[in-house]
Design an enzyme around this catalytic site. Structure first.
Site, short mmCIF file in Angstrom:
data_model
loop_
_atom_site.label_atom_id
_atom_site.label_comp_id
_atom_site.label_asym_id
_atom_site.label_seq_id
_atom_site.Cartn_x
_atom_site.Cartn_y
_atom_site.Cartn_z
N HIS A 85 31.38 37.36 10.43
CA HIS A 85 31.79 38.95 9.87
C HIS A 85 32.07 38.67 8.27
CE1 HIS A 85 34.14 40.94 13.19
NE2 HIS A 85 33.96 39.77 14.29
N LYS A 109 40.80 50.39 1.97
CA LYS A 109 40.48 49.09 2.79
C LYS A 109 41.78 48.34 1.74
CE LYS A 109 36.00 50.38 1.11
NZ LYS A 109 35.23 50.80 2.39
N ARG A 110 40.72 46.76 2.21
CA ARG A 110 41.91 46.17 1.26
C ARG A 110 41.76 45.76 0.00
NH1 ARG A 110 44.70 42.15 4.73
NH2 ARG A 110 44.91 40.71 2.51
N LYS A 115 34.43 44.16 -3.16
CA LYS A 115 34.94 45.94 -2.79
C LYS A 115 34.70 46.81 -3.75
CE LYS A 115 36.81 44.45 1.94
NZ LYS A 115 35.98 45.40 2.79
N THR A 142 33.90 49.46 8.18
CA THR A 142 33.82 50.27 9.34
C THR A 142 34.67 51.74 9.45
OG1 THR A 142 35.87 49.01 10.45
CG2 THR A 142 33.87 48.52 11.34
N LYS A 166 34.32 56.29 10.43
CA LYS A 166 35.46 56.91 10.33
C LYS A 166 35.51 58.49 9.62
CE LYS A 166 37.63 52.64 12.30
NZ LYS A 166 38.72 51.93 10.70
C1 26Q Z 1 41.15 32.76 7.07
C2 26Q Z 1 41.64 31.36 6.68
C3 26Q Z 1 42.68 31.50 6.96
C4 26Q Z 1 43.39 33.19 7.04
C5 26Q Z 1 42.98 34.05 6.92
C6 26Q Z 1 41.63 34.11 7.05
C7 26Q Z 1 41.18 35.48 7.20
C8 26Q Z 1 41.33 36.61 7.42
C9 26Q Z 1 40.46 37.84 7.83
C10 26Q Z 1 39.67 35.54 7.17
C11 26Q Z 1 38.65 36.45 7.09
C12 26Q Z 1 39.27 37.79 8.21
C13 26Q Z 1 38.89 39.05 7.88
C14 26Q Z 1 37.59 39.20 7.46
C15 26Q Z 1 36.69 40.72 7.59
O1 26Q Z 1 38.06 41.57 8.37
N1 26Q Z 1 36.08 40.93 7.54
C16 26Q Z 1 35.29 42.16 8.41
O2 26Q Z 1 35.07 42.52 8.88
C17 26Q Z 1 34.45 43.68 9.50
C18 26Q Z 1 34.14 43.85 11.28
O3 26Q Z 1 33.23 43.35 11.52
C19 26Q Z 1 33.70 44.11 8.59
O4 26Q Z 1 32.90 45.56 8.40
C20 26Q Z 1 33.67 43.77 7.56
O5 26Q Z 1 32.74 44.66 6.53
C21 26Q Z 1 34.53 42.46 7.18
O6 26Q Z 1 34.56 42.37 5.30
#
Ligand code: 26Q
Length: 798
Positions: free
Chosen positions: A349, A536-537, A542, A644, A648
């Site tokens: 991702h 978004k986050r 971003k 995503t 929407k």
């Molecule tokens: C990693 C290590 C320790 C704690 C947390 C994490 C962690 C948590 C969440 C690492 C990554 C995430 C989330 C990533 C994420 O949401 N990526 C998004 O995924 C979407 C679905 O595929 C994409 O549409 C987005 O572009 C992408 O940023």
């Protein structure tokens, strides 16, 4: 299912009276919600049982989606819609004098996810059930979801998300009989058994019990229900004496206490590793047990089971599967390896290689000593094989799992599986040519793209009821069950009445959001203004800050020239920042202070408003997204894997203002250049800068008076109360050379925004673009994405 209004009213009253001893008129929304949930459970339980029975009886292949995050939001309305009884329940409530909206709002969001990745996992659960495929989720039952965000003095403050409230999770069922043990820590020795095989003996390890809770995933009006299985941790009964103090028990409960709220930096925490292993091991153990009941050989398990690894968080799966097959079930290594590779598949991702999870080998060895040995064995065999095949040392070093005392989880997922996919076309191309280039050389056949999708039902029928009725009015209601029928709206692109109807629908949604803004902030905004939204986050890539630079420019322009002729604008942000992500939190503070300044300045004559809406989550998204005129998708090209929310917004008629990044490119390909506003560098331009190392933000700052003035406003007192945050931003943009090229893209963004203004003035044109977007949005249904996963990766049958 079929249900009459009268039957529903009887069932509902019975439950409320007999089980909760309350009269309808006395009940609180929470009590009404609890009763309604009980009634719904009674309705779907037979379907759920039947589904589990028939899957077992028919020995169908099942895909298991392993994800450390699932972000469904509220479930009540989806469950009703998917069971086909939403209207009946609403009518029944109307007759009982109960406000459905109040009852709906009594449900806490199930927010066991950070953002896109978790929401995608939840969407896939819905689409798996809706398309009828046997696909089960596997994750953790966190006691607290993603933190609740409060804004205090402009700062983000994080509070625990106590989502169980007084009711617990009304949808789940505890499956005590499926509990398994998970082992951590200790020492491991290999000893020969009677057959001469080496088997591990454990000493001093900790054994925990994993207990599953199943949450039904109801398909859209097809009587199909799948499981989302979430694991909780308990102390095994025979080990209770090892945990005499409350403190020692709490340390165990911590394993499923919280979802890590960090999608920015790698949390090198032992607890996170334990979480990842705990859900992976528990899930794989029950999968094998379930499979063996069929009576077919274990080495053929891949013919009946697929395990999908959602990002690297469950990427220990290939090693744990090997451990189970070899140690616990006595398979030969080679047979086990073949089964493992054919069972596992992995989705990436993010292209940012620093975000690929790596574990310190020492830590890993301490927590998972046997899995560590197995990883070493996998790594050794991999290196030996590449050596034999004559690959150069450079490639071996780029792809091996263990190096520099670190375990590279993505490498394990790729080597230990048969499929690697990115989440949008550009993203997959970048994985092949950049982030995972060496692997692509090695295993080109493993790579494939699966562009993300969204659950159309939630974003239209649930979040945008007025829009849905309007669509019915023109093309009938077939689209509600066959989303591709939405394309029929194209017939109405030049129909004045249709354009006016959809324009009005958007206004109604804006009115609802305006009321919410009034309630929560006290400010009244006009629905004639452009509602320009970025939700978004919060992350530097971003580029919420680029949006902010433009708002500052507008503000300064208006201060110079209060009579400037412009379409009024309402800028809306929603975003959570990882609690440890200092820069992101500073951006939130600055947005809030600028909002204060702008919203209270009467000299702006209502032409400009800015709001940061606190605690952005799925439920708030359902209010905000249908009310947007402009969808801000402005990440630096190459950085946003897919996105995503862009889909929407499109589906509810917003116009996308975007860089050529992630799925924005595919949205553009659908709607055409005239129906989207694109700006900024493309990924080649960005990569050229990386290659030539020729970007100097300071030159832009020093030679461009407009940029200079906007940037200075962070540090010259224009925006009050942001001394340290303003300086931090200034330094990031000027001293640290503006990592995400905001200044380079600034003018192009401003021009794009001016174009938005011009388009909006031409009401008819705007309405036509908006309707085009709605009509073309069916391309992004997650149902189709799941069809592709099911056929091309998991090889499932319906
Ligand atoms: C990693 C290590 C320790 C704690 C947390 C994490 C962690 C948590 C969440 C690492 C990554 C995430 C989330 C990533 C994420 O949401 N990526 C998004 O995924 C979407 C679905 O595929 C994409 O549409 C987005 O572009 C992408 O940023």
């Amino acid at each position: 299912m079929t249900l009459s209004k009268d039957q529903f009213i009887r069932d509902f009253k019975d439950t409320l009276h007999e089980e909760q001893l309350i009269k309808v008129s006395d009940a609180t929304p929470t009590e009404l919600f609890a009763a309604l949930a009980k009634v719904i459970r009674k309705y779907y339980t037979p379907l759920w049982l039947e589904r589990n029975r028939s899957l077992t009886a028919n020995k169908e292949k099942i895909a298991y989606y392993f994800s450390i995050e699932f972000l469904p939001g509220r479930m009540l309305e989806t469950n009703l819609l998917n069971l086909g009884i939403l209207d009946v329940v609403k009518e029944g409530f109307a007759e009982l004098g109960v406000d459905f909206e109040n009852v709906k709002n009594a449900e806490h969001d199930m927010a066991l996810g950070n953002g896109g990745l978790g929401r995608l996992a939840a969407a896939f659960m819905d689409s798996l059930a809706t398309t009828g495929y046997p696909g089960f989720g596997n994750g953790l039952r966190y006691r607290y979801g993603l933190f609740k965000q409060k804004i205090i003095d402009g700062y983000q403050v994080e509070l625990p998300d106590d989502w169980f409230g007084s009711l617990g999770n009304v949808w789940e069922i505890r499956k005590e009989h499926d509990a398994v043990d998970v082992r951590l820590f200790g020492d491991v020795y290999l000893e020969q058994n009677q057959e001469g095989n080496l088997v591990p003996t454990y000493q001093n390890s900790q054994v925990l019990r994993a207990v599953p809770y199943d949450v039904p995933q109801i398909g859209f009006q097809n009587d199909t229900i799948n499981n989302l299985r979430l694991w909780d941790v308990e102390i095994p009964e025979d080990q209770e004496t090892l945990y005499p103090s409350l403190e020692s028990r709490r340390a165990i409960q911590d394993i499923t206490a919280i979802l890590y709220p960090d999608d920015s930096t790698l949390e090198g925490k032992q607890l996170r590793l334990i979480q990842e292993y705990f859900m992976t091991s528990a899930g794989l153990q029950t999968i094998i047990k379930h499979y063996l009941k069929q009576g077919t050989p274990l080495e053929d398990i891949y013919k009946k089971v697929s395990v999908h690894i959602n990002d690297t968080h469950p990427a220990v799966a290939p090693a744990e599967f090997m451990r189970l097959l070899v140690d616990d079930y006595g398979l030969e290594w080679d047979a086990a390896w073949k089964a493992t590779v054919n069972t596992m598949s992995y989705t990436n991702h993010t292209i940012m290689s620093e975000a690929l999870e790596k574990w310190d080998a020492e830590l890993f060895k301490k927590v998972l000593p046997r899995v560590y040995q197995i990883i070493l064995e996998i790594d050794n065999r991999f290196v030996a094989e590449l050596g034999k095949a004559g690959y150069d040392a450079h490639l071996v070093n780029n792809t091996r799992i263990v190096k520099d005392d670190q375990i590279h989880m993505a490498n394990l997922a790729i080597i230990g599986g048969h499929s690697v996919n990115g989440v949008a076309k550009l993203h997959t191309e970048l994985l092949k040519e950049d982030t995972l280039r060496s692997f692509y050389k090695l295993y080109p056949e493993k790579f494939n793209n699966k562009t993300n999708g969204i659950v159309p039902r939630r974003w239209t029928q649930i979040a945008a009821p007025e829009l849905s009725s309007a669509i019915d009015q023109f093309i009938g209601d077939d689209w509600r069950s066959h989303i591709h029928s939405l394309g029929g709206l194209e017939t109405y692109l030049d129909d004045q009445q249709a354009l006016e109807t959809f324009y009005q629908v958007k206004k109604d949604a804006k009115e609802r959001l305006a009321n919410y803004i009034k309630e929560t902030t006290g400010f009244q905004v006009s629905t004639d203004a452009i509602f320009d939204v970025q939700v978004k986050r919060l992350h530097a890539y971003k580029r919420q800050l680029l949006n902010l630079l433009h708002i500052i420019k507008l503000y300064l322009d208006l201060k110079d020239n209060p009579d400037k002729d412009m379409v009024p604008r309402v800028f809306i942000f929603g975003a959570k920042a990882a609690p440890g992500y200092h820069f992101a939190k500073s951006v939130i503070k600055v947005i809030n202070e600028l909002a204060n300044l702008i919203n209270n300045d009467d000299s702006l004559q209502g032409k400009l408003h800015l709001f940061f809406l606190e605690n952005y989550n799925v439920s708030l998204a359902e209010l905000i997204i249908p009310a947007a005129d402009v969808s801000e998708q402005i990440s630096l090209a190459s950085k946003e894997a897919s996105g995503t929310s862009n889909m929407k917004f499109m589906m509810t008629g917003a116009i996308t203002l975007a860089t050529l990044d992630g799925a924005n490119i595919e949205i553009k390909d659908e709607v055409g250049d005239d129906n989207i506003v694109i700006f900024g560098m493309d990924k080649d331009a960005v990569y050229d800068h990386y290659r030539l190392n020729d970007y100097h933000s300071r030159d832009l700052y020093e030679n461009d008076p407009i940029i200079h003035r906007v940037i200075d406003s962070f540090v010259n007192g224009t925006i009050p109360n942001i001394q340290s945050e303003g300086m931090e931003i200034y330094e990031a943009l000027i001293q640290h050379n503006d990592e995400y090229f905001l200044l380079e893209d600034f003018h192009s963004y401003v021009k794009a925004q001016e174009k938005i203004g011009r388009l909006y003035r031409d009401k008819k044109k705007w309405a036509r673009i908006s309707l085009t977007n709605i009509a073309k949005s069916h391309k992004f249904t997650a149902d189709d994405t799941i069809e592709q996963y099911a056929k091309e990766i998991w090889e499932l049958k319906k």
